[in-house]
Design a protein around this motif. Structure first.
Motif, PDB file in Angstrom:
ATOM      1  N   GLU A  65     111.396  28.571  -0.693  1.00 49.23           N
ATOM      2  CA  GLU A  65     112.032  28.887   0.708  1.00 49.23           C
ATOM      3  C   GLU A  65     113.310  29.971   0.425  1.00 49.23           C
ATOM      4  OE1 GLU A  65     115.079  26.459   3.726  1.00 49.23           O
ATOM      5  OE2 GLU A  65     113.574  24.972   2.565  1.00 49.23           O
ATOM      6  N   GLN A  66     113.996  29.521  -0.613  1.00 49.44           N
ATOM      7  CA  GLN A  66     115.026  30.520  -0.895  1.00 49.44           C
ATOM      8  C   GLN A  66     114.833  31.909  -1.283  1.00 49.44           C
ATOM      9  OE1 GLN A  66     118.317  29.942  -0.685  1.00 49.44           O
ATOM     10  NE2 GLN A  66     117.990  28.024  -0.066  1.00 49.44           N
ATOM     11  N   SER A  67     113.393  32.079  -1.836  1.00 44.86           N
ATOM     12  CA  SER A  67     112.846  33.310  -2.227  1.00 44.86           C
ATOM     13  C   SER A  67     112.467  33.949  -0.935  1.00 44.86           C
ATOM     14  CB  SER A  67     111.574  33.051  -3.184  1.00 44.86           C
ATOM     15  OG  SER A  67     110.820  34.449  -3.223  1.00 44.86           O
ATOM     16  N   CYS A  68     111.814  33.340   0.174  1.00 46.79           N
ATOM     17  CA  CYS A  68     111.706  33.766   1.460  1.00 46.79           C
ATOM     18  C   CYS A  68     112.866  34.379   2.146  1.00 46.79           C
ATOM     19  CB  CYS A  68     110.775  32.918   2.334  1.00 46.79           C
ATOM     20  SG  CYS A  68     109.204  32.605   1.702  1.00 46.79           S
ATOM     21  N   LEU A  69     113.890  33.341   2.112  1.00 45.91           N
ATOM     22  CA  LEU A  69     115.051  33.884   2.872  1.00 45.91           C
ATOM     23  C   LEU A  69     115.843  35.068   1.969  1.00 45.91           C
ATOM     24  CD1 LEU A  69     116.687  30.271   3.509  1.00 45.91           C
ATOM     25  CD2 LEU A  69     115.638  31.822   5.138  1.00 45.91           C
ATOM     26  N   THR A  70     115.529  35.284   0.824  1.00 48.08           N
ATOM     27  CA  THR A  70     116.163  36.426  -0.069  1.00 48.08           C
ATOM     28  C   THR A  70     115.459  37.471   0.407  1.00 48.08           C
ATOM     29  OG1 THR A  70     116.595  35.010  -1.910  1.00 48.08           O
ATOM     30  CG2 THR A  70     116.408  37.275  -2.204  1.00 48.08           C
ATOM     31  N   LEU A  72     113.956  37.951   3.300  1.00 45.50           N
ATOM     32  CA  LEU A  72     114.269  38.159   4.734  1.00 45.50           C
ATOM     33  C   LEU A  72     115.783  38.803   4.920  1.00 45.50           C
ATOM     34  CD1 LEU A  72     113.571  37.792   7.798  1.00 45.50           C
ATOM     35  CD2 LEU A  72     114.549  35.471   7.580  1.00 45.50           C
ATOM     36  N   ASN A  73     116.584  38.156   3.832  1.00 44.94           N
ATOM     37  CA  ASN A  73     118.025  39.021   4.026  1.00 44.94           C
ATOM     38  C   ASN A  73     117.868  40.415   3.582  1.00 44.94           C
ATOM     39  OD1 ASN A  73     119.061  36.704   4.936  1.00 44.94           O
ATOM     40  ND2 ASN A  73     119.584  35.704   2.738  1.00 44.94           N
ATOM     41  N   GLN A  74     116.858  40.623   2.297  1.00 47.73           N
ATOM     42  CA  GLN A  74     116.957  42.289   2.133  1.00 47.73           C
ATOM     43  C   GLN A  74     116.126  42.988   2.974  1.00 47.73           C
ATOM     44  OE1 GLN A  74     117.818  43.236  -1.065  1.00 47.73           O
ATOM     45  NE2 GLN A  74     117.495  45.093   0.036  1.00 47.73           N
ATOM     46  N   TRP A  75     115.413  42.505   3.943  1.00 52.48           N
ATOM     47  CA  TRP A  75     114.603  43.257   4.997  1.00 52.48           C
ATOM     48  C   TRP A  75     116.088  43.348   5.883  1.00 52.48           C
ATOM     49  CZ3 TRP A  75     114.948  42.134  10.153  1.00 52.48           C
ATOM     50  CH2 TRP A  75     113.909  43.103  11.083  1.00 52.48           C
ATOM     51  N   ARG A  76     116.871  42.436   6.445  1.00 53.83           N
ATOM     52  CA  ARG A  76     117.893  42.717   7.254  1.00 53.83           C
ATOM     53  C   ARG A  76     118.663  43.948   6.811  1.00 53.83           C
ATOM     54  NH1 ARG A  76     122.345  38.016   8.270  1.00 53.83           N
ATOM     55  NH2 ARG A  76     122.637  38.636   6.199  1.00 53.83           N
ATOM     56  N   GLU A  77     118.996  43.800   5.357  1.00 54.88           N
ATOM     57  CA  GLU A  77     119.965  44.813   4.630  1.00 54.88           C
ATOM     58  C   GLU A  77     119.404  46.361   4.610  1.00 54.88           C
ATOM     59  OE1 GLU A  77     121.060  43.754   1.082  1.00 54.88           O
ATOM     60  OE2 GLU A  77     122.114  41.776   1.534  1.00 54.88           O
ATOM     61  N   ASN A  78     118.111  46.410   4.562  1.00 56.25           N
ATOM     62  CA  ASN A  78     117.321  47.565   4.581  1.00 56.25           C
ATOM     63  C   ASN A  78     117.263  47.907   6.162  1.00 56.25           C
ATOM     64  OD1 ASN A  78     116.858  47.275   2.006  1.00 56.25           O
ATOM     65  ND2 ASN A  78     114.900  46.642   2.133  1.00 56.25           N
ATOM     66  N   ALA A  79     117.032  47.074   6.996  1.00 59.72           N
ATOM     67  CA  ALA A  79     116.974  47.462   8.334  1.00 59.72           C
ATOM     68  C   ALA A  79     118.372  48.115   8.983  1.00 59.72           C
ATOM     69  CB  ALA A  79     116.735  46.202   9.521  1.00 59.72           C
ATOM     70  N   HIS A  80     119.249  47.431   8.440  1.00 60.91           N
ATOM     71  CA  HIS A  80     120.740  47.969   8.903  1.00 60.91           C
ATOM     72  C   HIS A  80     120.970  49.648   8.198  1.00 60.91           C
ATOM     73  CE1 HIS A  80     122.508  43.617   9.795  1.00 60.91           C
ATOM     74  NE2 HIS A  80     121.738  44.027  10.576  1.00 60.91           N
ATOM     75  N   HIS A  81     120.495  49.217   6.890  1.00 61.39           N
ATOM     76  CA  HIS A  81     120.785  50.739   6.293  1.00 61.39           C
ATOM     77  C   HIS A  81     119.987  51.778   6.856  1.00 61.39           C
ATOM     78  CE1 HIS A  81     121.279  53.447   2.997  1.00 61.39           C
ATOM     79  NE2 HIS A  81     119.961  53.597   2.766  1.00 61.39           N
ATOM     80  N   SER A  82     118.813  51.446   7.363  1.00 65.81           N
ATOM     81  CA  SER A  82     117.940  52.586   8.174  1.00 65.81           C
ATOM     82  C   SER A  82     118.640  52.735   9.698  1.00 65.81           C
ATOM     83  CB  SER A  82     116.463  51.812   8.511  1.00 65.81           C
ATOM     84  OG  SER A  82     116.008  51.790   7.206  1.00 65.81           O
ATOM     85  N   ILE A  83     119.372  51.891  10.186  1.00 68.83           N
ATOM     86  CA  ILE A  83     119.829  52.071  11.274  1.00 68.83           C
ATOM     87  C   ILE A  83     121.384  52.995  11.307  1.00 68.83           C
ATOM     88  CG2 ILE A  83     121.155  51.190  13.435  1.00 68.83           C
ATOM     89  CD1 ILE A  83     119.263  48.744  13.509  1.00 68.83           C
ATOM     90  N   ASP A  84     121.780  52.691  10.079  1.00 75.41           N
ATOM     91  CA  ASP A  84     123.202  53.590   9.494  1.00 75.41           C
ATOM     92  C   ASP A  84     122.698  54.805   9.159  1.00 75.41           C
ATOM     93  OD1 ASP A  84     124.692  51.325  10.008  1.00 75.41           O
ATOM     94  OD2 ASP A  84     124.688  50.724   8.054  1.00 75.41           O
ATOM     95  N   GLU A  85     121.561  54.998   8.545  1.00 76.16           N
ATOM     96  CA  GLU A  85     121.142  56.630   8.215  1.00 76.16           C
ATOM     97  C   GLU A  85     120.670  57.086   9.493  1.00 76.16           C
ATOM     98  OE1 GLU A  85     121.024  58.207   5.373  1.00 76.16           O
ATOM     99  OE2 GLU A  85     122.488  56.374   4.478  1.00 76.16           O
ATOM    100  N   PHE A  86     119.968  56.477  10.381  1.00 75.71           N
ATOM    101  CA  PHE A  86     119.576  57.139  11.663  1.00 75.71           C
ATOM    102  C   PHE A  86     120.716  57.617  12.462  1.00 75.71           C
ATOM    103  CE2 PHE A  86     118.228  57.274  16.116  1.00 75.71           C
ATOM    104  CZ  PHE A  86     117.150  57.993  15.997  1.00 75.71           C
ATOM    105  N   TYR A  87     121.687  56.641  12.654  1.00 74.36           N
ATOM    106  CA  TYR A  87     123.115  56.881  13.245  1.00 74.36           C
ATOM    107  C   TYR A  87     123.705  58.202  12.417  1.00 74.36           C
ATOM    108  CZ  TYR A  87     127.862  56.816  14.391  1.00 74.36           C
ATOM    109  OH  TYR A  87     129.250  56.960  14.545  1.00 74.36           O
ATOM    110  N   ILE A 210     105.022  47.214  -5.383  1.00 75.14           N
ATOM    111  CA  ILE A 210     105.551  47.352  -4.009  1.00 75.14           C
ATOM    112  C   ILE A 210     105.858  46.080  -3.225  1.00 75.14           C
ATOM    113  CG2 ILE A 210     105.175  47.983  -1.578  1.00 75.14           C
ATOM    114  CD1 ILE A 210     105.350  50.449  -3.101  1.00 75.14           C
ATOM    115  N   THR A 211     106.949  45.529  -3.237  1.00 78.22           N
ATOM    116  CA  THR A 211     107.608  44.335  -2.848  1.00 78.22           C
ATOM    117  C   THR A 211     107.096  43.783  -1.368  1.00 78.22           C
ATOM    118  OG1 THR A 211     109.704  44.731  -2.166  1.00 78.22           O
ATOM    119  CG2 THR A 211     109.288  44.236  -4.536  1.00 78.22           C
ATOM    120  N   ASP A 212     107.003  42.669  -0.972  1.00 72.79           N
ATOM    121  CA  ASP A 212     106.732  42.499   0.409  1.00 72.79           C
ATOM    122  C   ASP A 212     107.957  42.894   1.129  1.00 72.79           C
ATOM    123  OD1 ASP A 212     104.277  41.357  -0.181  1.00 72.79           O
ATOM    124  OD2 ASP A 212     105.076  39.289  -0.145  1.00 72.79           O
ATOM    125  N   SER A 213     109.206  42.900   0.767  1.00 74.26           N
ATOM    126  CA  SER A 213     110.236  43.192   1.453  1.00 74.26           C
ATOM    127  C   SER A 213     110.357  44.743   1.803  1.00 74.26           C
ATOM    128  CB  SER A 213     111.540  42.775   0.905  1.00 74.26           C
ATOM    129  OG  SER A 213     111.660  43.396  -0.212  1.00 74.26           O
TER     130      SER A 213
END
Length: 293
Positions: A65-70, A72-87, A210-213
């Motif tokens: 469970e902790q691995s999955c949440l890790t 998920l959190n990594q995906w969120r950070e990457n998504a935020h990074h993508s939005i920041d880069e796009f902005y 290639i990781t799942d995240s």
């Protein structure tokens, strides 16, 4: 008169029964009752081992469970990074446009001012020159006014729920377990394949590099680029996808997109850092891989 004493239920045993076993409902003699009791007690250590094993599995499920949440959190950070880069990219484009327009305005104004000073100095201005200066003034005023009212066309960011899929998702765990016991448990690979087929993406190859995240991050970006540019801008999508990969996951990434008539699945990629995925709506195949230096 027939005897009322019952015999032991065990075949070939002629002894009289001494008790009714409540667990198996058999009439047993004293020897077989003791033997049966020993057999039951002998199963207890085996059950103890199974319970300990189950306890270990439950503890490990917390780690999973902790691995999955890790991830998920990594995906969120990457998504935020993508939005920041796009902005950041769009802001730079906007500021470059504004600066270019202001520079043109200043250039036009300075040229007009120099010409006007010469006319004043020489007192020999013609009507044509005066009309030209008036046109320049109106042009600059119009351009300044347009810049004051410039606006951005900003579309709402749409998040596809299929970006993140939870395997064996259920609203009632007890019903889920009972159904699984009746019909057999589906393996994770089969569940994953079904989820992929029911969504926008079909994963053709994803080696350990290639990781799942990262895969989730790549598909999110790829989908957003398709939604932004449309199917007619394949080369633009390739360029932006490559820039994003090199910015997010270091350099030396290559990106290729094929339509259903171009792609051949037998192509060789000499790296374990690659991903091949099919977009089912357009029937495009995305291939990303890290070049070996």
């Amino acid at each position: 008169m027939a005897s009322s004493v019952r015999s032991c239920s065990i075949k070939e045993c002629k002894r009289s029964c001494r008790a009714l076993c409540l667990c198996c409902q058999h009439n047993l003699c004293l020897d077989h009752l003791n033997e049966h009791n020993k057999q039951v007690n002998a199963e207890l250590p085996l059950l103890t081992d199974e319970i300990n094993s189950l306890s270990h599995q439950l503890k490990n499920s917390i780690v999973i469970e902790q691995s999955c949440l890790t991830d998920l959190n990594q995906w969120r950070e990457n998504a935020h990074h993508s939005i920041d880069e796009f902005y950041k990219r769009k802001r730079e484009q906007f500021e470059e446009l504004m600066q270019r327009r202001r520079n043109n305005q200043k250039k036009e104004f300075n040229e007009m001012k120099i010409k006007f000073k010469e006319i004043i100095k020489n007192q020999e201005g013609t009507q044509e020159e005066i009309d030209s200066i008036k046109k320049s003034i109106k042009f600059i005023e119009k351009d300044i006014n347009e810049l004051r009212h410039i606006h951005l066309n900003i579309n709402q960011l749409l998040i596809n729920d299929n970006l993140i899929s939870i395997q064996n998702e259920t609203t009632n765990n007890d019903n889920h377990l009972r159904k699984q016991q009746k019909r057999g448990i589906t393996s994770p690979d089969e569940s994953s394949a079904k989820l992929m087929k029911s969504s926008r993406w079909e994963i053709e190859r994803q080696p350990s590099g290639i990781t799942d995240s990262m895969r989730i991050d790549v598909l999110s970006t790829f989908g957003n680029l398709i939604d932004t540019y449309g199917s007619s801008k394949m080369l633009k999508i390739v360029k932006d996808m490559k820039n994003w990969l090199n910015d997010t996951y270091e350099k030396q990434w290559n990106v290729e997109i094929f339509d259903k008539h171009q792609y051949q699945s037998s192509q060789n990629i000499y790296s374990n850092q690659y991903l091949i995925v099919k977009e089912t709506k357009l029937e495009w195949t995305l291939v990303i891989f890290k070049e070996i230096s």
